[in-house]
Design a protein around this motif. Structure first.
Motif, PDB file in Angstrom:
ATOM      1  N   ILE A 170       0.859  -1.178   0.000  1.00 44.08           N
ATOM      2  CA  ILE A 170       0.000   0.000   0.000  1.00 44.08           C
ATOM      3  C   ILE A 170       0.893   1.226   0.000  1.00 44.08           C
ATOM      4  CG2 ILE A 170      -1.729   1.312   1.295  1.00 44.08           C
ATOM      5  CD1 ILE A 170      -2.601  -1.379   2.560  1.00 44.08           C
ATOM      6  N   SER A 171       0.586   2.190  -0.856  1.00 44.19           N
ATOM      7  CA  SER A 171       1.417   3.382  -0.969  1.00 44.19           C
ATOM      8  C   SER A 171       0.561   4.603  -1.258  1.00 44.19           C
ATOM      9  CB  SER A 171       2.440   3.203  -2.109  1.00 44.19           C
ATOM     10  OG  SER A 171       3.082   4.421  -2.433  1.00 44.19           O
ATOM     11  N   ALA A 172       1.023   5.763  -0.813  1.00 46.74           N
ATOM     12  CA  ALA A 172       0.423   7.015  -1.253  1.00 46.74           C
ATOM     13  C   ALA A 172       0.624   7.143  -2.762  1.00 46.74           C
ATOM     14  CB  ALA A 172       1.059   8.202  -0.529  1.00 46.74           C
ATOM     15  N   SER A 173      -0.264   7.850  -3.424  1.00 50.27           N
ATOM     16  CA  SER A 173      -0.201   7.959  -4.884  1.00 50.27           C
ATOM     17  C   SER A 173       1.070   8.650  -5.362  1.00 50.27           C
ATOM     18  CB  SER A 173      -1.427   8.715  -5.408  1.00 50.27           C
ATOM     19  OG  SER A 173      -1.501  10.007  -4.819  1.00 50.27           O
ATOM     20  N   SER A 174       1.685   9.439  -4.490  1.00 51.43           N
ATOM     21  CA  SER A 174       2.935  10.112  -4.849  1.00 51.43           C
ATOM     22  C   SER A 174       4.161   9.272  -4.529  1.00 51.43           C
ATOM     23  CB  SER A 174       3.037  11.455  -4.103  1.00 51.43           C
ATOM     24  OG  SER A 174       2.946  11.254  -2.696  1.00 51.43           O
ATOM     25  N   GLY A 175       3.965   8.072  -4.000  1.00 53.04           N
ATOM     26  CA  GLY A 175       5.077   7.226  -3.569  1.00 53.04           C
ATOM     27  C   GLY A 175       6.071   6.929  -4.667  1.00 53.04           C
ATOM     28  N   HIS A 176       7.332   6.854  -4.290  1.00 54.18           N
ATOM     29  CA  HIS A 176       8.402   6.611  -5.258  1.00 54.18           C
ATOM     30  C   HIS A 176       8.224   5.272  -5.960  1.00 54.18           C
ATOM     31  CE1 HIS A 176      12.582   6.453  -6.816  1.00 54.18           C
ATOM     32  NE2 HIS A 176      12.528   7.763  -6.694  1.00 54.18           N
ATOM     33  N   ILE A 177       7.761   4.250  -5.242  1.00 56.13           N
ATOM     34  CA  ILE A 177       7.610   2.929  -5.846  1.00 56.13           C
ATOM     35  C   ILE A 177       6.519   2.920  -6.909  1.00 56.13           C
ATOM     36  CG2 ILE A 177       8.507   1.677  -3.852  1.00 56.13           C
ATOM     37  CD1 ILE A 177       5.600   0.994  -3.100  1.00 56.13           C
ATOM     38  N   LEU A 178       5.612   3.890  -6.877  1.00 54.92           N
ATOM     39  CA  LEU A 178       4.551   3.958  -7.871  1.00 54.92           C
ATOM     40  C   LEU A 178       4.963   4.731  -9.116  1.00 54.92           C
ATOM     41  CD1 LEU A 178       1.239   4.538  -5.865  1.00 54.92           C
ATOM     42  CD2 LEU A 178       1.588   2.873  -7.680  1.00 54.92           C
ATOM     43  N   ASN A 179       5.746   5.783  -8.932  1.00 57.24           N
ATOM     44  CA  ASN A 179       5.955   6.739 -10.018  1.00 57.24           C
ATOM     45  C   ASN A 179       7.362   6.805 -10.580  1.00 57.24           C
ATOM     46  OD1 ASN A 179       3.236   7.930  -9.890  1.00 57.24           O
ATOM     47  ND2 ASN A 179       3.874   8.628  -7.867  1.00 57.24           N
ATOM     48  N   ASN A 180       8.338   6.273  -9.885  1.00 58.08           N
ATOM     49  CA  ASN A 180       9.715   6.509 -10.307  1.00 58.08           C
ATOM     50  C   ASN A 180      10.595   5.260 -10.310  1.00 58.08           C
ATOM     51  OD1 ASN A 180      10.012   9.617 -10.601  1.00 58.08           O
ATOM     52  ND2 ASN A 180       8.878   9.343  -8.699  1.00 58.08           N
ATOM     53  N   GLU A 181       9.973   4.094 -10.366  1.00 51.63           N
ATOM     54  CA  GLU A 181      10.790   2.877 -10.315  1.00 51.63           C
ATOM     55  C   GLU A 181      10.436   1.884 -11.416  1.00 51.63           C
ATOM     56  OE1 GLU A 181      11.798   3.256  -5.561  1.00 51.63           O
ATOM     57  OE2 GLU A 181      10.904   1.410  -6.272  1.00 51.63           O
ATOM     58  N   THR A 182       9.874   2.369 -12.505  1.00 55.54           N
ATOM     59  CA  THR A 182       9.656   1.586 -13.729  1.00 55.54           C
ATOM     60  C   THR A 182       8.924   0.270 -13.477  1.00 55.54           C
ATOM     61  OG1 THR A 182      11.900   2.381 -14.221  1.00 55.54           O
ATOM     62  CG2 THR A 182      10.816   1.102 -15.916  1.00 55.54           C
ATOM     63  N   GLY A 183       7.994   0.288 -12.520  1.00 56.79           N
ATOM     64  CA  GLY A 183       7.252  -0.936 -12.252  1.00 56.79           C
ATOM     65  C   GLY A 183       8.089  -2.017 -11.601  1.00 56.79           C
ATOM     66  N   ALA A 184       9.143  -1.638 -10.888  1.00 55.48           N
ATOM     67  CA  ALA A 184      10.053  -2.634 -10.304  1.00 55.48           C
ATOM     68  C   ALA A 184       9.339  -3.577  -9.344  1.00 55.48           C
ATOM     69  CB  ALA A 184      11.204  -1.927  -9.580  1.00 55.48           C
ATOM     70  N   ILE A 185       8.458  -3.026  -8.517  1.00 52.68           N
ATOM     71  CA  ILE A 185       7.742  -3.868  -7.558  1.00 52.68           C
ATOM     72  C   ILE A 185       6.773  -4.790  -8.291  1.00 52.68           C
ATOM     73  CG2 ILE A 185       6.322  -3.893  -5.478  1.00 52.68           C
ATOM     74  CD1 ILE A 185       9.161  -2.605  -5.226  1.00 52.68           C
ATOM     75  N   GLU A 186       6.034  -4.225  -9.242  1.00 48.68           N
ATOM     76  CA  GLU A 186       5.104  -5.045 -10.009  1.00 48.68           C
ATOM     77  C   GLU A 186       5.833  -6.144 -10.789  1.00 48.68           C
ATOM     78  OE1 GLU A 186       3.192  -0.865  -9.926  1.00 48.68           O
ATOM     79  OE2 GLU A 186       5.187  -1.758  -9.926  1.00 48.68           O
ATOM     80  N   ALA A 187       7.048  -5.862 -11.216  1.00 50.81           N
ATOM     81  CA  ALA A 187       7.826  -6.857 -11.969  1.00 50.81           C
ATOM     82  C   ALA A 187       8.176  -8.071 -11.119  1.00 50.81           C
ATOM     83  CB  ALA A 187       9.104  -6.221 -12.519  1.00 50.81           C
ATOM     84  N   THR A 188       8.144  -7.923  -9.808  1.00 53.28           N
ATOM     85  CA  THR A 188       8.381  -9.081  -8.926  1.00 53.28           C
ATOM     86  C   THR A 188       7.081  -9.824  -8.619  1.00 53.28           C
ATOM     87  OG1 THR A 188       8.112  -7.832  -6.855  1.00 53.28           O
ATOM     88  CG2 THR A 188      10.312  -7.862  -7.843  1.00 53.28           C
ATOM     89  N   GLY A 189       5.974  -9.348  -9.198  1.00 54.14           N
ATOM     90  CA  GLY A 189       4.698 -10.034  -9.035  1.00 54.14           C
ATOM     91  C   GLY A 189       3.812  -9.475  -7.946  1.00 54.14           C
ATOM     92  N   HIS A 190       4.143  -8.288  -7.440  1.00 56.98           N
ATOM     93  CA  HIS A 190       3.374  -7.716  -6.333  1.00 56.98           C
ATOM     94  C   HIS A 190       2.662  -6.442  -6.762  1.00 56.98           C
ATOM     95  CE1 HIS A 190       5.103 -10.599  -3.583  1.00 56.98           C
ATOM     96  NE2 HIS A 190       6.300 -10.289  -4.031  1.00 56.98           N
ATOM     97  N   LYS A 191       1.359  -6.418  -6.545  1.00 58.45           N
ATOM     98  CA  LYS A 191       0.549  -5.251  -6.860  1.00 58.45           C
ATOM     99  C   LYS A 191       0.779  -4.161  -5.816  1.00 58.45           C
ATOM    100  CE  LYS A 191      -4.256  -4.099  -8.030  1.00 58.45           C
ATOM    101  NZ  LYS A 191      -5.627  -4.656  -8.183  1.00 58.45           N
ATOM    102  N   ILE A 192       0.642  -2.901  -6.238  1.00 58.51           N
ATOM    103  CA  ILE A 192       0.687  -1.763  -5.316  1.00 58.51           C
ATOM    104  C   ILE A 192      -0.690  -1.121  -5.313  1.00 58.51           C
ATOM    105  CG2 ILE A 192       1.788   0.405  -4.702  1.00 58.51           C
ATOM    106  CD1 ILE A 192       4.170  -0.430  -6.429  1.00 58.51           C
ATOM    107  N   LEU A 193      -1.296  -1.009  -4.135  1.00 56.15           N
ATOM    108  CA  LEU A 193      -2.578  -0.347  -3.981  1.00 56.15           C
ATOM    109  C   LEU A 193      -2.313   1.114  -3.637  1.00 56.15           C
ATOM    110  CD1 LEU A 193      -4.456  -3.083  -1.934  1.00 56.15           C
ATOM    111  CD2 LEU A 193      -4.473  -2.730  -4.402  1.00 56.15           C
ATOM    112  N   SER A 194      -2.858   2.019  -4.441  1.00 59.38           N
ATOM    113  CA  SER A 194      -2.547   3.438  -4.323  1.00 59.38           C
ATOM    114  C   SER A 194      -3.627   4.184  -3.553  1.00 59.38           C
ATOM    115  CB  SER A 194      -2.392   4.038  -5.722  1.00 59.38           C
ATOM    116  OG  SER A 194      -2.267   5.424  -5.664  1.00 59.38           O
ATOM    117  N   ILE A 195      -3.188   5.129  -2.717  1.00 61.04           N
ATOM    118  CA  ILE A 195      -4.105   5.981  -1.965  1.00 61.04           C
ATOM    119  C   ILE A 195      -3.781   7.435  -2.282  1.00 61.04           C
ATOM    120  CG2 ILE A 195      -4.889   6.704   0.323  1.00 61.04           C
ATOM    121  CD1 ILE A 195      -4.104   3.950   1.353  1.00 61.04           C
ATOM    122  N   GLU A 196      -4.790   8.187  -2.722  1.00 65.23           N
ATOM    123  CA  GLU A 196      -4.601   9.599  -3.035  1.00 65.23           C
ATOM    124  C   GLU A 196      -4.556  10.404  -1.738  1.00 65.23           C
ATOM    125  OE1 GLU A 196      -3.732  12.452  -5.729  1.00 65.23           O
ATOM    126  OE2 GLU A 196      -4.365  10.424  -6.329  1.00 65.23           O
TER     127      GLU A 196
END
Length: 342
Positions: free
Chosen positions: A81-107
Motif C-alpha cells: 500500500i502506498s500514497a499515490s505520490s510514492g516513489h515505488i509507484l511513479n519513479n521505479e519503472t514498475g520494479a515492484i510489479e515486476a516481482t509479481g506484487h501489486k501496489i494499492l494506491s491511496i490519493e
C-alpha cells in the motif's frame, strides 16, 4: 553553467568520504560486506538506533533497496500500500510489479498515509482468497512532496499496522532531511522502534552511492542476505559502501549534511514567503514547491535549473526546488536576489 536545484545528488560526495576511500584504497579486505569498514559502520548504526538486535545491509541505491525489501517481505499473493505520490509507484519503472506484487494506491494531499487512509483499502479486500492480500504499508520520510511524519503520526500508523498484521516499511532516501527538519520531533531511535524496516539514504545526502537497510523485525531478518545476492546487490567490493557509511555516521556528519540542505531550502522559502508566494505543500525539508508567475520562472530559468512541477493556471506554475548537502550560499543568495528584484 546554470546552478542546479533539480536534485540533491548532482555533486559527488563529501570530502571526508573521498579522503577515506583514497586512504584505504590499497588495504586488503574481505569481500561481500565482511570488510572491517562495513562491519564497523553497521555496528555504529545499531548503536545510533539503540537496537543491537537489528540487522543492517548495505546496498547501492534507493530503488534497489525498495525492490529487495518489498519482494523479500511479501508472499506471492500479497501486495503493498502506498500514497499515490510514492516513489515505488511513479519513479521505479514498475520494479515492484515486476516481482509479481501489486501496489494499492491511496490519493493523499500531503504524500503521507494515516490509519484512516488505509482502512478503506483493508475493508475493500475481504473477498478471500479472490483478491490480493494487503500486507505492507510503504511510506517515506521525507515524502516525495517534502513533508514529514511527526512522532504521533508514526506511532499511530505503527500501532495500526501491528493491529492489522501489516508490515511498516519506511523509505529513507531523504530520512536525514526528514529527521533534521526544524519542526520534526522524530528521532532515529524512534523510527527504528516503530518500523519493521527502514533505510538510511546516503545517495542523496553526501555519499557517492549507498543506502543502509535496517531490519528491526526478526522475522524478516532470516535469509534476507539471499535476497541481496539474488537481486545482484551484494557487492564483492562492499568496502565501497562500508567506508562511506562509516564516515557519514561518525560525529553525526550524516545529520549535519541534511540539516545544512534543509537550512538552505528554508532561506529560499522565507524569501518567497516575503514576496507573497504560495506553496503546493508546507515543507521544512530540502524540497520546496513554490507557486510562481510564469514570467518569473522564465527569468529564474536563465540562471538555474529546476523542475516545473505542475501547471496551476495560465499565469502560474508550481516548481520544485531541491537543495543539497553541498549547496553554497552564493547560489542561494543569487536565487533570492533575482526573486527580490522581480
Amino acid at each position: 553553467m546554470k546552478f542546479s536545484f533539480k536534485n540533491d545528488y548532482s555533486e559527488g560526495c563529501h570530502p571526508n568520504i573521498l579522503q577515506a576511500l583514497v586512504q584505504h584504497n590499497l588495504d586488503q579486505q574481505a569481500g561481500y560486506g565482511e570488510d572491517q569498514y562495513s562491519l564497523s559502520a553497521k555496528t555504529l548504526i545499531k548503536e545510533k538506533i539503540n537496537n543491537p538486535n537489528s540487522e543492517v545491509f548495505l546496498v547501492s541505491g534507493g530503488t534497489q533497496a525498495n525492490l529487495i525489501v518489498i519482494s523479500a517481505m511479501l508472499k506471492p499473493y500479497q501486495c503493498a500500500i502506498s500514497a499515490s505520490s510514492g516513489h515505488i509507484l511513479n519513479n521505479e519503472t514498475g520494479a515492484i510489479e515486476a516481482t509479481g506484487h501489486k501496489i494499492l494506491s491511496i490519493e493523499t494531499a500531503d504524500g503521507k498515509l494515516s490509519p484512516s487512509d488505509i482502512t478503506p483499502i483493508l475493508d475493500g479486500h475481504r473477498n478471500i482468497p479472490h483478491q490480493v492480500m494487503p500486507k505492507l504499508v510503504y511510506i517515506s520520510n521525507s515524502t516525495e512532496l517534502g513533508t514529514i511524519y511527526q512522532a504521533k503520526e508514526l506511532e499511530e500508523l505503527s500501532a495500526f499496522c501491528k493491529k492489522n498484521n501489516l508490515y511498516l516499511f519506511m523509505d529513507g532516501a531523504r530520512l536525514g532531511h526528514g529527521l533534521t527538519a526544524e519542526i520534526s520531533d522524530l528521532s532515529l531511535e524512534k523510527v527504528a522502534a516503530l518500523t519493521d524496516v527502514f533505510y538510511l539514504g546516503g545517495t542523496k545526502n553526501g555519499a557517492l552511492i549507498g543506502e543502509a537497510i535496517v531490519i528491526n523485525n526478526p522475522a524478516i531478518q532470516e535469509d534476507f542476505a539471499f535476497n541481496i545476492k539474488q537481486k545482484g546487490a551484494l557487492l564483492a567490493k562492499g568496502r565501497l559502501l562500508g567506508i562511506q557509511f562509516l564516515e557519514l555516521m561518525k560525529n553525526n556528519l550524516y545529520f549535519d549534511l541534511a540539516r545544512h540542505a534543509n537550512q538552505q531550502a528554508m532561506k529560499i522559502k522565507n524569501a518567497l514567503q516575503k514576496k507573497g508566494a504560495a506553496f503546493l505543500s508546507d515543507t521544512y525539508t530540502n524540497q520546496i514547491f513554490p507557486i510562481l508567475n510564469n514570467d518569473l520562472i522564465e527569468i529564474l530559468s536563465e540562471n538555474f535549473e529546476f523542475y516545473v512541477w505542475k501547471k496551476i493556471d495560465e499565469e502560474s506554475s508550481a516548481v520544485r526546488l531541491i537543495t543539497s548537502w553541498s549547496t553554497g550560499d552564493d547560489a542561494v543568495d543569487r536565487f533570492i536576489e533575482i526573486i527580490e528584484q522581480n
